[in-house]
Design an enzyme around this catalytic site. Structure first.
Site, PDB file in Angstrom:
ATOM      1  N   ASN A   9       1.005  -1.255  -0.035  1.00 55.47           N
ATOM      2  CA  ASN A   9       0.037  -0.051   0.132  1.00 55.47           C
ATOM      3  C   ASN A   9       0.779   1.320  -0.030  1.00 55.47           C
ATOM      4  O   ASN A   9       1.403   1.580   0.985  1.00 55.47           O
ATOM      5  CB  ASN A   9      -0.804  -0.052   1.311  1.00 55.47           C
ATOM      6  CG  ASN A   9      -1.678   1.267   1.472  1.00 55.47           C
ATOM      7  OD1 ASN A   9      -1.811   2.140   0.477  1.00 55.47           O
ATOM      8  ND2 ASN A   9      -2.026   1.482   2.660  1.00 55.47           N
ATOM      9  N   TRP A  10       0.915   1.919  -1.200  1.00 55.48           N
ATOM     10  CA  TRP A  10       1.994   2.893  -1.347  1.00 55.48           C
ATOM     11  C   TRP A  10       1.368   4.231  -0.470  1.00 55.48           C
ATOM     12  O   TRP A  10       2.114   5.384  -0.567  1.00 55.48           O
ATOM     13  CB  TRP A  10       2.415   3.405  -2.802  1.00 55.48           C
ATOM     14  CG  TRP A  10       3.228   2.074  -3.367  1.00 55.48           C
ATOM     15  CD1 TRP A  10       3.670   1.161  -2.668  1.00 55.48           C
ATOM     16  CD2 TRP A  10       3.580   2.023  -4.524  1.00 55.48           C
ATOM     17  NE1 TRP A  10       4.503   0.517  -3.482  1.00 55.48           N
ATOM     18  CE2 TRP A  10       4.267   0.803  -4.755  1.00 55.48           C
ATOM     19  CE3 TRP A  10       3.571   2.668  -5.880  1.00 55.48           C
ATOM     20  CZ2 TRP A  10       5.077   0.273  -5.940  1.00 55.48           C
ATOM     21  CZ3 TRP A  10       3.784   2.313  -7.128  1.00 55.48           C
ATOM     22  CH2 TRP A  10       5.023   1.099  -6.933  1.00 55.48           C
ATOM     23  N   LYS A  11       0.200   4.311  -0.442  1.00 51.82           N
ATOM     24  CA  LYS A  11      -0.351   5.718   0.094  1.00 51.82           C
ATOM     25  C   LYS A  11      -0.283   6.549  -0.836  1.00 51.82           C
ATOM     26  O   LYS A  11      -0.171   6.375  -2.353  1.00 51.82           O
ATOM     27  CB  LYS A  11       0.057   5.620   1.548  1.00 51.82           C
ATOM     28  CG  LYS A  11      -0.107   4.563   2.345  1.00 51.82           C
ATOM     29  CD  LYS A  11       0.133   4.860   3.741  1.00 51.82           C
ATOM     30  CE  LYS A  11      -0.004   3.534   4.445  1.00 51.82           C
ATOM     31  NZ  LYS A  11       0.004   3.868   6.192  1.00 51.82           N
ATOM     32  N   HIS A  96      -9.780   1.750   4.972  1.00 50.19           N
ATOM     33  CA  HIS A  96      -8.312   1.899   5.549  1.00 50.19           C
ATOM     34  C   HIS A  96      -8.419   3.047   6.764  1.00 50.19           C
ATOM     35  O   HIS A  96      -9.089   3.953   6.627  1.00 50.19           O
ATOM     36  CB  HIS A  96      -7.090   2.495   4.417  1.00 50.19           C
ATOM     37  CG  HIS A  96      -5.695   2.394   4.972  1.00 50.19           C
ATOM     38  ND1 HIS A  96      -5.412   3.310   5.931  1.00 50.19           N
ATOM     39  CD2 HIS A  96      -4.779   1.440   5.046  1.00 50.19           C
ATOM     40  CE1 HIS A  96      -3.954   3.087   6.276  1.00 50.19           C
ATOM     41  NE2 HIS A  96      -3.847   1.782   5.925  1.00 50.19           N
ATOM     42  N   GLU A  98      -6.613   5.278   7.551  1.00 50.52           N
ATOM     43  CA  GLU A  98      -6.444   6.733   7.385  1.00 50.52           C
ATOM     44  C   GLU A  98      -7.700   7.285   6.591  1.00 50.52           C
ATOM     45  O   GLU A  98      -8.031   8.508   6.728  1.00 50.52           O
ATOM     46  CB  GLU A  98      -5.431   6.958   6.377  1.00 50.52           C
ATOM     47  CG  GLU A  98      -3.827   6.555   7.276  1.00 50.52           C
ATOM     48  CD  GLU A  98      -2.810   6.171   6.628  1.00 50.52           C
ATOM     49  OE1 GLU A  98      -2.912   6.002   5.413  1.00 50.52           O
ATOM     50  OE2 GLU A  98      -1.907   5.592   7.127  1.00 50.52           O
ATOM     51  N   GLU A 168      -5.507  -4.064  11.152  1.00 50.21           N
ATOM     52  CA  GLU A 168      -4.587  -3.267  11.142  1.00 50.21           C
ATOM     53  C   GLU A 168      -4.872  -2.262  12.437  1.00 50.21           C
ATOM     54  O   GLU A 168      -5.389  -1.470  12.504  1.00 50.21           O
ATOM     55  CB  GLU A 168      -4.387  -2.219   9.980  1.00 50.21           C
ATOM     56  CG  GLU A 168      -4.339  -2.895   8.610  1.00 50.21           C
ATOM     57  CD  GLU A 168      -3.466  -1.935   7.658  1.00 50.21           C
ATOM     58  OE1 GLU A 168      -2.495  -2.257   7.170  1.00 50.21           O
ATOM     59  OE2 GLU A 168      -4.107  -0.874   7.410  1.00 50.21           O
ATOM     60  N   GLY A 174       2.537   2.846  10.634  1.00 52.87           N
ATOM     61  CA  GLY A 174       3.378   3.830  10.299  1.00 52.87           C
ATOM     62  C   GLY A 174       4.243   4.565  11.807  1.00 52.87           C
ATOM     63  O   GLY A 174       4.842   5.401  11.742  1.00 52.87           O
ATOM     64  N   SER A 214       3.316  -1.610  10.616  1.00 48.86           N
ATOM     65  CA  SER A 214       4.747  -1.422  10.776  1.00 48.86           C
ATOM     66  C   SER A 214       5.478  -2.998  10.484  1.00 48.86           C
ATOM     67  O   SER A 214       6.101  -3.610  11.093  1.00 48.86           O
ATOM     68  CB  SER A 214       5.028  -1.245  11.915  1.00 48.86           C
ATOM     69  OG  SER A 214       4.666   0.090  12.453  1.00 48.86           O
ATOM     70  N   GLY A 235       2.844  -0.736   4.333  1.00 53.81           N
ATOM     71  CA  GLY A 235       2.851   0.501   3.909  1.00 53.81           C
ATOM     72  C   GLY A 235       4.491   0.857   3.599  1.00 53.81           C
ATOM     73  O   GLY A 235       4.884   0.687   2.688  1.00 53.81           O
ATOM     74  N   GLY A 236       4.911   1.541   4.673  1.00 55.52           N
ATOM     75  CA  GLY A 236       6.321   2.097   4.436  1.00 55.52           C
ATOM     76  C   GLY A 236       7.296   1.204   3.894  1.00 55.52           C
ATOM     77  O   GLY A 236       8.121   1.459   3.154  1.00 55.52           O
TER      78      GLY A 236
HETATM   79  P1  PGA Z   1       2.683   0.943   7.611  1.00 54.13           P
HETATM   80  O1  PGA Z   1       1.183   0.997   7.169  1.00 54.13           O
HETATM   81  O2  PGA Z   1       3.258  -0.622   7.110  1.00 54.13           O
HETATM   82  O3  PGA Z   1       3.643   1.885   7.212  1.00 54.13           O
HETATM   83  O4  PGA Z   1       2.586   0.797   9.082  1.00 54.13           O
HETATM   84  C1  PGA Z   1       0.456  -0.123   6.922  1.00 54.13           C
HETATM   85  C2  PGA Z   1      -0.773   0.222   6.377  1.00 54.13           C
HETATM   86  O5  PGA Z   1      -1.306   1.382   6.729  1.00 54.13           O
HETATM   87  O6  PGA Z   1      -1.481  -0.389   5.569  1.00 54.13           O
END
Ligand code: PGA
Length: 254
Positions: A9-11, A96, A98, A168, A174, A214, A235-236
């Site tokens: 997930n590149w956001k 998600h 966010e 999640e 993050g 994470s 994500g990251g």
């Molecule tokens: P993260 O994000 O790996 O940067 O914690 C995961 C996500 O929000 O899907």
């Protein structure tokens, strides 16, 4: 046996050019990807064409980060599930954290997006998870149940065929602070139990539940080794091909 599904997930990161170079680097290491593992890349909408071209002919799925529930119309700034499908997507993220936190996503809008995904032939990845305050108050299960009950309200098994659930915990996203393998396994077992009660044992056994929050090369193997963890939403650590590849490699099952 459930095939692990690893999603990047590149956001709001990477434009088309970065998507192309990611694909080049990732494909250079493709021979190290364990067989039976499904890889999904979920870039920003503007990268979909570049991603689709760069991964063409490879068994890599593409996903959208969100979709509107209507298929067409006057909804400036929105993208429909049908448009994602026409752009080569087979997955779409739904609700998600966010989106819940910053864009007013509710259980009701999540439910409508799940239905839209189904209508367009996309697999929804429904994200659920509690905040730190909710966990500290002992409300994790209550929160997950309300997200599931609301998201699936009135839906039948046919509406959610192929859906992927992503656990999640918001406090792990993050932050560099992942759930321990045991914390994650407990939550996943709880989610599977809920699915069993709602849709029956066959559906619960077949449905893949990803962990997200994470996930990195250093902790992926232990998390992915848990019996009810069927992949990761990353994500990251998915922004660089080399680190996402290491996470994908960690999904090999004995
Ligand atoms: P993260 O994000 O790996 O940067 O914690 C995961 C996500 O929000 O899907």
């Amino acid at each position: 046996m459930r095939a692990p599904v690893l999603a990047a997930n590149w956001k709001m990161n990477h434009g088309p050019r970065e998507a192309e170079s990611f694909a080049r680097d990732f494909l250079a290491g493709w021979h190290t990807v364990p067989s039976g593992v499904e890889v999904v890349v979920i870039p920003p909408f503007v990268d979909l064409a570049a991603a689709q071209a760069a991964f063409a002919g490879r068994p890599i799925s593409i996903g959208g980060q969100n979709c509107h529930w209507e298929s067409i119309g006057a909804f400036t700034g929105e993208i429909s599930a049908e448009m994602l499908a026409a752009s080569g997507c087979s997955y779409v993220l739904v609700a998600h954290s966010e989106r819940r936190q910053y864009f007013g996503e509710t259980e009701e809008s999540a439910r409508k997006r799940i239905l839209a995904a189904h209508r367009a032939g996309l697999k929804a990845i429904l994200c659920v998870g509690e905040t730190l305050e909710q966990r500290d108050r002992g409300e994790m299960e209550k929160v997950l149940v309300s997200q599931l009950e609301g998201g699936f309200l009135g839906l039948g098994e046919g509406d959610v065929a192929g859906l992927v659930l992503a656990y999640e915990p918001v406090w792990a996203i993050g932050t560099g602070r992942n759930a321990t393998p045991q914390q994650a396994q407990d939550a996943h077992a709880f989610l599977r139990g809920w699915l069993k009660g709602r849709f029956g044992p066959r559906y619960a056994e077949a449905t893949r539940i990803q962990y997200g929050g994470s996930v990195k090369p250093e902790n992926a193997r232990e998390l992915l080794g848990q019996p009810d963890i069927d992949g990761a939403l990353v994500g990251g650590a998915s922004l660089k091909a080399a680190s996402f590849l290491k996470i994908v490699q960690a999904a090999s099952r004995p």
